[in-house]
Write a protein that holds these residues in place. Structure first.
Motif, PDB file in Angstrom:
ATOM      1  N   UNK A  42       0.862  -1.194   0.000  1.00 21.70           N
ATOM      2  CA  UNK A  42       0.000   0.000   0.000  1.00 21.70           C
ATOM      3  C   UNK A  42       0.891   1.234   0.000  1.00 21.70           C
ATOM      4  N   UNK A  48       1.024   5.266   0.259  1.00 18.93           N
ATOM      5  CA  UNK A  48       0.131   6.270   0.810  1.00 18.93           C
ATOM      6  C   UNK A  48       0.902   7.558   1.087  1.00 18.93           C
ATOM      7  N   UNK A  49       0.197   8.696   0.961  1.00 18.22           N
ATOM      8  CA  UNK A  49       0.809   9.979   1.315  1.00 18.22           C
ATOM      9  C   UNK A  49       0.666  10.183   2.820  1.00 18.22           C
ATOM     10  N   UNK A  50       1.756  10.533   3.486  1.00 19.98           N
ATOM     11  CA  UNK A  50       1.667  10.953   4.888  1.00 19.98           C
ATOM     12  C   UNK A  50       1.669  12.471   4.901  1.00 19.98           C
ATOM     13  N   UNK A  51       0.512  13.063   4.566  1.00 20.27           N
ATOM     14  CA  UNK A  51       0.482  14.508   4.335  1.00 20.27           C
ATOM     15  C   UNK A  51       1.256  14.799   3.057  1.00 20.27           C
ATOM     16  N   UNK A  76       5.480  13.215   3.553  1.00 19.02           N
ATOM     17  CA  UNK A  76       5.899  11.828   3.755  1.00 19.02           C
ATOM     18  C   UNK A  76       5.240  10.904   2.741  1.00 19.02           C
ATOM     19  N   UNK A 102       4.399   6.846   2.759  1.00 15.70           N
ATOM     20  CA  UNK A 102       4.383   5.695   3.650  1.00 15.70           C
ATOM     21  C   UNK A 102       4.028   4.459   2.828  1.00 15.70           C
ATOM     22  N   UNK A 141       3.259   0.459   3.178  1.00 11.64           N
ATOM     23  CA  UNK A 141       3.042  -0.729   3.999  1.00 11.64           C
ATOM     24  C   UNK A 141       3.171  -1.949   3.088  1.00 11.64           C
ATOM     25  N   UNK A 184       5.714  13.819  -4.480  1.00 11.58           N
ATOM     26  CA  UNK A 184       5.495  12.497  -3.884  1.00 11.58           C
ATOM     27  C   UNK A 184       5.189  11.413  -4.931  1.00 11.58           C
ATOM     28  N   UNK A 188      -4.822  14.685   4.800  1.00 10.60           N
ATOM     29  CA  UNK A 188      -4.850  13.676   3.734  1.00 10.60           C
ATOM     30  C   UNK A 188      -5.116  12.346   4.414  1.00 10.60           C
ATOM     31  N   UNK A 229      -2.466   6.271   5.093  1.00  8.52           N
ATOM     32  CA  UNK A 229      -1.684   5.447   6.030  1.00  8.52           C
ATOM     33  C   UNK A 229      -2.475   4.170   6.300  1.00  8.52           C
ATOM     34  N   UNK A 246       4.332   9.591  10.449  1.00  9.16           N
ATOM     35  CA  UNK A 246       4.683  10.911   9.906  1.00  9.16           C
ATOM     36  C   UNK A 246       4.362  12.030  10.910  1.00  9.16           C
ATOM     37  N   UNK A 285      -3.040  12.352   7.863  1.00 10.57           N
ATOM     38  CA  UNK A 285      -1.985  13.278   8.265  1.00 10.57           C
ATOM     39  C   UNK A 285      -2.434  14.717   8.034  1.00 10.57           C
ATOM     40  N   UNK A 286      -2.260  15.566   9.026  1.00  9.62           N
ATOM     41  CA  UNK A 286      -2.528  16.995   8.863  1.00  9.62           C
ATOM     42  C   UNK A 286      -1.483  17.557   7.894  1.00  9.62           C
ATOM     43  N   UNK A 287      -1.924  18.325   6.911  1.00 14.75           N
ATOM     44  CA  UNK A 287      -0.988  18.825   5.897  1.00 14.75           C
ATOM     45  C   UNK A 287      -0.039  19.849   6.517  1.00 14.75           C
ATOM     46  N   UNK A 288       1.148  19.969   5.916  1.00 17.53           N
ATOM     47  CA  UNK A 288       2.202  20.786   6.539  1.00 17.53           C
ATOM     48  C   UNK A 288       1.751  22.233   6.723  1.00 17.53           C
ATOM     49  N   UNK A 341      -3.887  15.364  -2.395  1.00 16.13           N
ATOM     50  CA  UNK A 341      -2.497  15.822  -2.393  1.00 16.13           C
ATOM     51  C   UNK A 341      -2.344  17.156  -3.116  1.00 16.13           C
TER      52      UNK A 341
END
Lengths: 301, 324
Positions: A13, A15-18, A21, A23, A25, A74, B184, B187, B247, B277-280, B302
């Motif tokens: 998987x 995935x965007x970590x915000x 990042x 990520x 899995x 990303x 976003x 995860x 993250x 995740x909270x965006x930057x 994104x």
């Protein structure tokens, strides 16, 4: 790599970590193989020195990359990661230049005993110790048999984190022999520094004093984190463990514990360790035989 | 010398942009929680990017300048006073030897930043001056300021020429007790049921007293995990996963009732399912919320996150341009 290889692997998987990042899995379940893949992929990525990649963090069954999205989109990284994933495939023939390390631990030590007794009300079984409970739920007749299994085979360092220097270790044994224990019902607010703990399928050494939810089995006399960099093993980094290290937790008594602690105090302590080229194929095929060989390298001449 | 701490306030720490590139060691970045206010403070006093400032939380310190200095206070509305007289925020000020800077009660927001021309001069630890109090490194002796501490001020590049400069009103953020944070989703969000994900996004959450540099905890709803046989290595609780990396800004929900957004001093990994995740660009806003404030999370893609990041970068460039 052929398509047939890929279909055997669980679907990763991405995935965007915000926005900072990515990520990945690789699998929801832990296995030695999935960790070898995470390591192989992140090692390859590191060698590529891609501009905009700021942190490469291999973890147990996944990995995480921090990027500067102003420099590297990303999606661009993810396309490259998918290619690397295919190149790595099922890690046949993968070699890991690593080291084998002797890590002394005192089981049933007075410090973690004091800590676990203080937090009995947060435990699944307030009437036994963490060791007794873990032995029982893993089907061992006695605490001693459990300790023997726990310390009978070496471990792979599969991830560093939580707090600086804390190593997650997964035992180099077949899946059916893996020990598994739940974490505390509610985490403790105190864990002694250098406690040897166990949670899920992982053994850890708590690098610093603090909160924690892993079952407590013992304590190491020697640090995994040395912020002042006093000890020779910490000359290049404040953190000793590295992903891919092979650690053998060796049971010691109080006398040896005190001797090691004194060496740390004097600044003379050095981990016993040997360089080693690790072949995951062999660890997956016949772990026990390979472990004998690994320990021979560490403790032989 | 430069600054003598007469009283430290609730939590005042030395912070810069952060300690990046060490995440794989388990080292969180630390650094200013509200990067916007921190950076603009440095622009006001003419500092190079990355000079260290003081991050002042909830209740301000009392600081005596033992030499003249050029300063600016940005971020939360916690009106500064020089020798007891109110002074403006978001504006470059001059203080003389013996002057005392104190702060009135917090009116809005949560964190103020004190920038000083030349920066707060503490030793670098792993290429950053940021304080990481959990294991006591960086900043001033690895801890929050205490009464009697003395801080050195670095050499100023062009502080004097900056006095009287002010950030345009249009660029000064207003902090509300109700905040929307863009996230976003991703995860391990597959662990939440669909209804719970909807509930997460539709609930107005309340910031609990557990809201600090490590992370913000919220209450207000109850989320459920998809039932499954727990995979090898994960542990038995449905909120548990095989331990993985977290993250910065990631959201986890241990026990299903308390979403936590991890911030600058957080743990870098662990075994709780993360759901997004909270965006930057919105971490600054989060850093200006406090206990009992209301927060809603809005799902964005994104592209929107990158656009927000770009807009914020351009805004900061514009402010920088107007002040130098």
């Amino acid at each position: 790599m052929g398509r047939s290889v890929e279909t055997e692997l669980p679907q990763a998987r991405y995935s965007y970590g915000g926005d900072e990042f990515v990520f990945v899995e690789l699998s929801e379940a832990m296995s030695l193989k999935v960790n070898f893949r995470a390591m192989a992929i992140t090692n390859k990525l590191r060698d590529e020195n891609i501009e905009g990649v700021t942190d490469i963090c291999p973890s147990n069954a996944s990995y995480m990359i921090r990027i500067d999205p102003d420099v590297l989109h990303p999606d661009e990284l993810i396309s490259r990661l998918k290619e690397i994933d295919e190149e790595v495939g099922d890690i046949h023939g993968f070699e890991l230049n690593t080291r084998v390390v002797d890590v002394p631990v005192m089981i049933d030590d007075p410090w973690t005993h004091e800590a676990l007794m203080r937090f009995r009300d947060r435990h699944q079984d307030p009437d036994s110790t963490d060791l007794e409970y873990s032995a029982r739920i893993n089907g061992y007749d006695s605490k001693e048999d459990f300790i023997e299994a726990l310390l009978g085979s070496p471990w792979l360092v599969t991830m560093i984190g939580f707090v600086p220097g804390l190593p997650w270790c997964y035992q180099l044994v077949p899946p059916e022999e893996q020990i598994e224990v739940p974490k505390y019902v509610r985490p403790r607010t105190y864990t002694p520094e250098r406690a040897f703990g166990f949670g899920g399928g992982f053994a850890v050494i708590y690098s610093v004093e603090g909160a924690g939810g892993y079952q407590l089995f013992g304590r190491s006399p020697v640090p995994v984190l040395d912020v002042q960099q006093r000890l020779p093993d910490f000359r290049d980094s404040i953190v000793f463990p590295k992903p891919g290290d092979i650690w053998n937790y060796r049971r010691i008594d109080r006398e040896e514990f005190d001797r090691f602690e004194a060496e740390v105090e004097e600044g003379t302590f050095e981990y016993k360790k040997k360089d080693f080229v690790f072949h995951p194929d062999r660890a997956l095929e016949d772990p026990h035989a390979y472990n004998e060989e690994i320990l021979g390298v560490l403790y032989g001449d | 010398m430069g600054i003598r701490v007469k009283s430290p306030g609730l939590l005042t720490t030395v912070q810069d942009t952060g300690r990046f590139g060490e995440y794989a060691l388990g080292m969180p970045p630390s650094g200013a929680m509200d990067v916007f206010s921190y950076q603009v403070g440095n622009y006001l006093v003419g500092n190079e990017e990355g000079a260290a400032s003081l991050e002042i939380t909830y209740f301000g310190p009392e600081l005596e300048f033992t030499e003249g200095a050029v300063i600016a206070v940005t971020g939360a509305e916690m009106p500064p006073k020089i020798n007891g007289e109110e002074a403006p925020t978001w504006e470059t000020l001059e203080v003389g030897e013996g002057d005392v800077l104190s702060f009135d009660y917090l009116k809005s927001g949560a964190r103020s930043y004190l920038a000083v021309a030349g920066g707060i001069d503490v030793p670098l630890f792993m290429h950053s001056r940021s304080t990481y109090t959990l294991i006591g490194l960086g900043g001033h002796e690895g801890r929050a300021l205490q009464e009697g501490d003395e801080l050195k001020i670095g050499e100023s590049r062009n502080g004097g020429g900056q006095v009287g400069k002010r950030v345009d009103d249009d660029h000064i953020p207003a902090y509300s007790r109700e905040t929307e944070l863009r996230v976003i989703i991703g995860l391990a969000s597959y662990r939440l049921t669909e209804e719970s994900m909807e509930e997460f996004l539709n609930t107005t959450w309340t910031v609990t007293p557990d809201a600090d540099r490590v992370g913000y905890r919220y209450r207000g709803g109850e989320l459920k995990f998809v039932e499954r046989e727990q995979p090898a290595g994960a542990g038995s609780d449905p909120a548990n996963v095989v331990d993985f990396g977290y993250p910065i800004g990631s959201i986890q929900v241990p026990g299903g009732v308390e979403p936590i957004v991890l911030m600058n001093d957080a743990v870098t990994g662990g075994g709780y399912a993360t759901i997004g995740t909270v965006i930057s660009a919105d971490r600054d806003k989060l850093a200006q919320t406090k206990t009992n404030d209301k927060t809603r999370f809005r799902s964005v893609d994104l592209d929107e996150a990158l656009k927000a990041r770009k807009d914020r970068g351009e805004q900061m460039e514009e402010i920088k341009g107007s002040l130098t």
